[in-house]
Design a protein around this motif. Structure first.
Motif, PDB file in Angstrom:
ATOM      1  N   SER A  98     -25.075  -4.815  88.766  1.00  0.00           N
ATOM      2  CA  SER A  98     -24.895  -4.809  90.143  1.00  0.00           C
ATOM      3  C   SER A  98     -24.704  -3.240  90.615  1.00  0.00           C
ATOM      4  N   VAL A  99     -23.834  -2.688  89.673  1.00  0.00           N
ATOM      5  CA  VAL A  99     -23.273  -1.380  90.114  1.00  0.00           C
ATOM      6  C   VAL A  99     -24.465  -0.472  89.638  1.00  0.00           C
ATOM      7  N   ALA A 100     -25.151  -0.722  88.640  1.00  0.00           N
ATOM      8  CA  ALA A 100     -26.200   0.063  88.159  1.00  0.00           C
ATOM      9  C   ALA A 100     -27.477  -0.119  89.111  1.00  0.00           C
ATOM     10  N   ALA A 101     -27.639  -1.177  89.602  1.00  0.00           N
ATOM     11  CA  ALA A 101     -28.695  -1.379  90.715  1.00  0.00           C
ATOM     12  C   ALA A 101     -28.174  -0.569  91.994  1.00  0.00           C
ATOM     13  N   ALA A 102     -27.138  -0.461  92.443  1.00  0.00           N
ATOM     14  CA  ALA A 102     -26.724   0.213  93.345  1.00  0.00           C
ATOM     15  C   ALA A 102     -26.780   1.590  93.397  1.00  0.00           C
ATOM     16  N   PHE A 103     -26.432   1.821  92.244  1.00  0.00           N
ATOM     17  CA  PHE A 103     -26.588   3.498  92.084  1.00  0.00           C
ATOM     18  C   PHE A 103     -28.075   3.972  91.921  1.00  0.00           C
ATOM     19  N   ALA A 104     -29.050   3.078  91.253  1.00  0.00           N
ATOM     20  CA  ALA A 104     -30.290   3.246  91.234  1.00  0.00           C
ATOM     21  C   ALA A 104     -30.924   3.266  92.582  1.00  0.00           C
TER      22      ALA A 104
END
Length: 135
Positions: free
Chosen positions: A98-104
Motif C-alpha cells: 500500500s505504501v509502495a503504491a501510494a508513493f508510486a
C-alpha cells in the motif's frame, strides 16, 4: 497576483525581476515582533510595459492560474497518495504494498505535472504590467 519588483536586466522582451517575498506580517515589519528575514527571489517576466534595468515595476500573473498551479503541485499529489494507499490496502491487505503504491502514484503525479509544465509554460507567464518608478 500582483507584486512589486526591481528590473535587474532586460533582453529580447524578457525581464529578470527581483521581488521581495511578502512577509506573514503583511509587510508592516516595523510593528511586527516576528523578526522574519525578508528574502528576495528573481523571476522571469514578459516585458509588456517597456521597462529597463533599475525600474521599479508591477508584475502580474492571473490569480486563478496561481491557485490552479498550487492545487496541482500541493493538493493533487497528496490526494493521490492517500487515495492509492487506501485503495491498495483494501485490495491487497498489505501495508508494505500500500505504501509502495501510494508513493508510486505520487511520483507519477509529479512527473505528469512536470510534463504539463513543460508543454504549457507559456500559459503561466508573468507579465510586467506597469512601471511604478523609472531608474
Amino acid at each position: 497576483m500582483k507584486e512589486k519588483g526591481i528590473v535587474r536586466s532586460t533582453e529580447n522582451g524578457i525581464c529578470i525581476v527581483s521581488v521581495v517575498r511578502s512577509g506573514a506580517c503583511g509587510e508592516n515589519c516595523a510593528n511586527c515582533s516576528g523578526a522574519c528575514e525578508l528574502k528576495t527571489r528573481e523571476c522571469t517576466a514578459v516585458n509588456t510595459a517597456g521597462a529597463s534595468a533599475g525600474d521599479v515595476v508591477l508584475i502580474e500573473m492571473d490569480s486563478r492560474k496561481v491557485l490552479k498551479s498550487a492545487f496541482f503541485v500541493y493538493i493533487l499529489p497528496l490526494a493521490l497518495f492517500i487515495a492509492c494507499y487506501f485503495a491498495a490496502d483494501y485490495l491487497f491487505d498489505s501495508s508494505v504494498f500500500s505504501v509502495a503504491a501510494a508513493f508510486a502514484a505520487m511520483i507519477a503525479a509529479f512527473l505528469s505535472i512536470r510534463r504539463f509544465d513543460r508543454t504549457h509554460a507559456d500559459e503561466y507567464s508573468i507579465y510586467v504590467t506597469n512601471i511604478l518608478k523609472k531608474a
